[in-house]
Design a protein around this motif. Structure first.
Motif, short mmCIF file in Angstrom:
data_model
loop_
_atom_site.label_atom_id
_atom_site.label_comp_id
_atom_site.label_asym_id
_atom_site.label_seq_id
_atom_site.Cartn_x
_atom_site.Cartn_y
_atom_site.Cartn_z
N ILE A 277 0.83 -1.21 0.00
CA ILE A 277 0.00 0.00 0.00
C ILE A 277 0.86 1.26 0.00
O ILE A 277 0.57 2.23 -0.69
N VAL A 278 1.95 1.25 0.75
CA VAL A 278 2.75 2.45 0.94
C VAL A 278 3.70 2.74 -0.23
O VAL A 278 3.98 3.89 -0.52
N GLU A 279 4.19 1.71 -0.92
CA GLU A 279 5.14 1.92 -2.01
C GLU A 279 4.63 2.90 -3.07
O GLU A 279 5.29 3.88 -3.37
N PRO A 280 3.44 2.68 -3.64
CA PRO A 280 2.95 3.67 -4.61
C PRO A 280 2.60 5.01 -3.95
O PRO A 280 2.61 6.05 -4.60
N GLY A 281 2.32 4.98 -2.66
CA GLY A 281 2.01 6.22 -1.95
C GLY A 281 3.19 7.18 -1.94
O GLY A 281 3.00 8.40 -1.94
N PHE A 282 4.41 6.65 -1.95
CA PHE A 282 5.59 7.52 -1.99
C PHE A 282 5.65 8.29 -3.30
O PHE A 282 6.09 9.43 -3.33
N VAL A 283 5.20 7.68 -4.38
CA VAL A 283 5.19 8.38 -5.66
C VAL A 283 4.14 9.50 -5.62
O VAL A 283 4.38 10.61 -6.08
N ILE A 284 2.98 9.21 -5.04
CA ILE A 284 1.93 10.22 -4.94
C ILE A 284 2.37 11.36 -4.02
O ILE A 284 2.18 12.54 -4.34
N VAL A 285 2.96 11.01 -2.89
CA VAL A 285 3.48 12.04 -1.97
C VAL A 285 4.58 12.84 -2.65
O VAL A 285 4.64 14.07 -2.53
N GLY A 286 5.46 12.16 -3.38
CA GLY A 286 6.52 12.85 -4.11
C GLY A 286 5.97 13.82 -5.14
O GLY A 286 6.49 14.92 -5.31
N PHE A 287 4.88 13.44 -5.83
CA PHE A 287 4.25 14.33 -6.80
C PHE A 287 3.70 15.57 -6.10
O PHE A 287 3.88 16.69 -6.58
N GLY A 288 3.05 15.37 -4.97
CA GLY A 288 2.52 16.51 -4.22
C GLY A 288 3.62 17.42 -3.72
O GLY A 288 3.52 18.65 -3.82
N SER B 149 12.08 19.38 -8.24
CA SER B 149 10.83 18.64 -8.44
C SER B 149 11.09 17.21 -8.89
O SER B 149 10.47 16.27 -8.39
N VAL B 150 12.00 17.05 -9.84
CA VAL B 150 12.32 15.70 -10.31
C VAL B 150 12.96 14.89 -9.19
O VAL B 150 12.66 13.71 -9.00
N LEU B 151 13.83 15.51 -8.41
CA LEU B 151 14.49 14.82 -7.30
C LEU B 151 13.50 14.36 -6.25
O LEU B 151 13.64 13.26 -5.69
N LEU B 152 12.49 15.17 -5.96
CA LEU B 152 11.50 14.79 -4.95
C LEU B 152 10.70 13.56 -5.35
O LEU B 152 10.21 12.83 -4.48
N ILE B 153 10.56 13.30 -6.63
CA ILE B 153 9.87 12.09 -7.06
C ILE B 153 10.86 10.94 -7.24
O ILE B 153 10.61 9.82 -6.83
N LEU B 154 12.01 11.21 -7.84
CA LEU B 154 12.95 10.13 -8.15
C LEU B 154 13.68 9.58 -6.92
O LEU B 154 14.06 8.41 -6.93
N ALA B 155 13.89 10.37 -5.90
CA ALA B 155 14.66 9.90 -4.74
C ALA B 155 14.01 8.68 -4.07
O ALA B 155 14.68 7.67 -3.87
N PRO B 156 12.72 8.71 -3.70
CA PRO B 156 12.15 7.51 -3.10
C PRO B 156 12.01 6.36 -4.09
O PRO B 156 12.15 5.19 -3.71
N VAL B 157 11.80 6.67 -5.37
CA VAL B 157 11.70 5.62 -6.38
C VAL B 157 13.03 4.90 -6.52
O VAL B 157 13.09 3.67 -6.53
N ILE B 158 14.11 5.66 -6.61
CA ILE B 158 15.43 5.05 -6.75
C ILE B 158 15.80 4.28 -5.49
O ILE B 158 16.43 3.22 -5.57
N ALA B 159 15.40 4.78 -4.32
CA ALA B 159 15.67 4.04 -3.08
C ALA B 159 14.98 2.68 -3.10
O ALA B 159 15.59 1.66 -2.75
N ARG B 160 13.72 2.63 -3.52
CA ARG B 160 12.98 1.36 -3.59
C ARG B 160 13.59 0.43 -4.63
O ARG B 160 13.76 -0.76 -4.39
N LEU C 176 9.25 7.10 -16.03
CA LEU C 176 7.99 7.52 -15.43
C LEU C 176 8.22 8.55 -14.33
O LEU C 176 7.50 9.54 -14.22
N GLY C 177 9.26 8.34 -13.53
CA GLY C 177 9.59 9.32 -12.48
C GLY C 177 10.01 10.66 -13.06
O GLY C 177 9.63 11.71 -12.55
N LEU C 178 10.80 10.62 -14.13
CA LEU C 178 11.19 11.87 -14.80
C LEU C 178 9.96 12.60 -15.35
O LEU C 178 9.82 13.81 -15.18
N LEU C 179 9.08 11.84 -15.98
CA LEU C 179 7.87 12.45 -16.53
C LEU C 179 6.99 13.04 -15.43
O LEU C 179 6.49 14.16 -15.55
N LEU C 180 6.81 12.29 -14.34
CA LEU C 180 6.01 12.80 -13.23
C LEU C 180 6.64 14.03 -12.58
O LEU C 180 5.94 14.95 -12.17
#
Length: 144
Positions: free
Chosen positions: A44-55, A70-81, A114-118
């Motif tokens: 449940i939480v994994e995709p939530g990090f992408v949503i939180v990162g977008f916000g 902005s790109v770093l705020l989305i890519l950082a948790p994605v790259i960590a996972r 996808l992270g870059l695009l978001l």
């Protein structure tokens, strides 16, 4: 209305941009803690990090931070996972990644673009909202 490339990438407020980098690092650390929680929570939480990162990326763009933040705020948790799952399957056969899954073969190829695009979309949303508020604030001042 000329904007310097460096300002567009880093933002006009360096202190706020640094806060964005530190926030991205904190969210990455949280993303690395998730595997130690029960499996249902992680799913449940994994995709939530992408949503939180977008916000967060949209908010930082609204506060005059740059595209790179902005790109770093989305890519950082994605790259960590992705790095966690890469390390988990190191020298072992890994499963094929399901769509929007962080683990398995092909997850890097899907999530990085996808992270870059978001990140770019979140930056655009933040800038459009900021400009829209400036325009409406300017119109209300001239009417009164």
């Amino acid at each position: 209305m000329e904007v310097a490339l460096r300002t567009a990438l880093q933002g006009s407020d360096q202190k706020r941009s640094l806060q964005g980098v530190l926030t991205a690092a904190g969210v990455s650390v949280l993303a690395l803690i998730i595997p130690f929680l029960p499996l249902a929570v992680g799913v449940i939480v994994e995709p939530g990090f992408v949503i939180v990162g977008f916000g967060l990326a949209s908010w930082w763009a609204y506060d005059n931070s740059g595209l790179a933040i902005s790109v770093l705020l989305i890519l950082a948790p994605v790259i960590a996972r992705l790095t966690y799952y890469w390390w988990l399957y190191l020298n072992q056969p890994s499963p094929v990644a399901l769509p929007l899954s962080f683990d398995g073969v092909g997850a890097w190829k899907m999530w990085i673009p996808l992270g870059l695009l978001l990140g770019i979309l979140a930056f655009g949303v933040g800038v459009v909202v900021r400009r829209g508020r400036q325009v409406t604030a300017g119109e209300s001042n001239t009417v009164a």
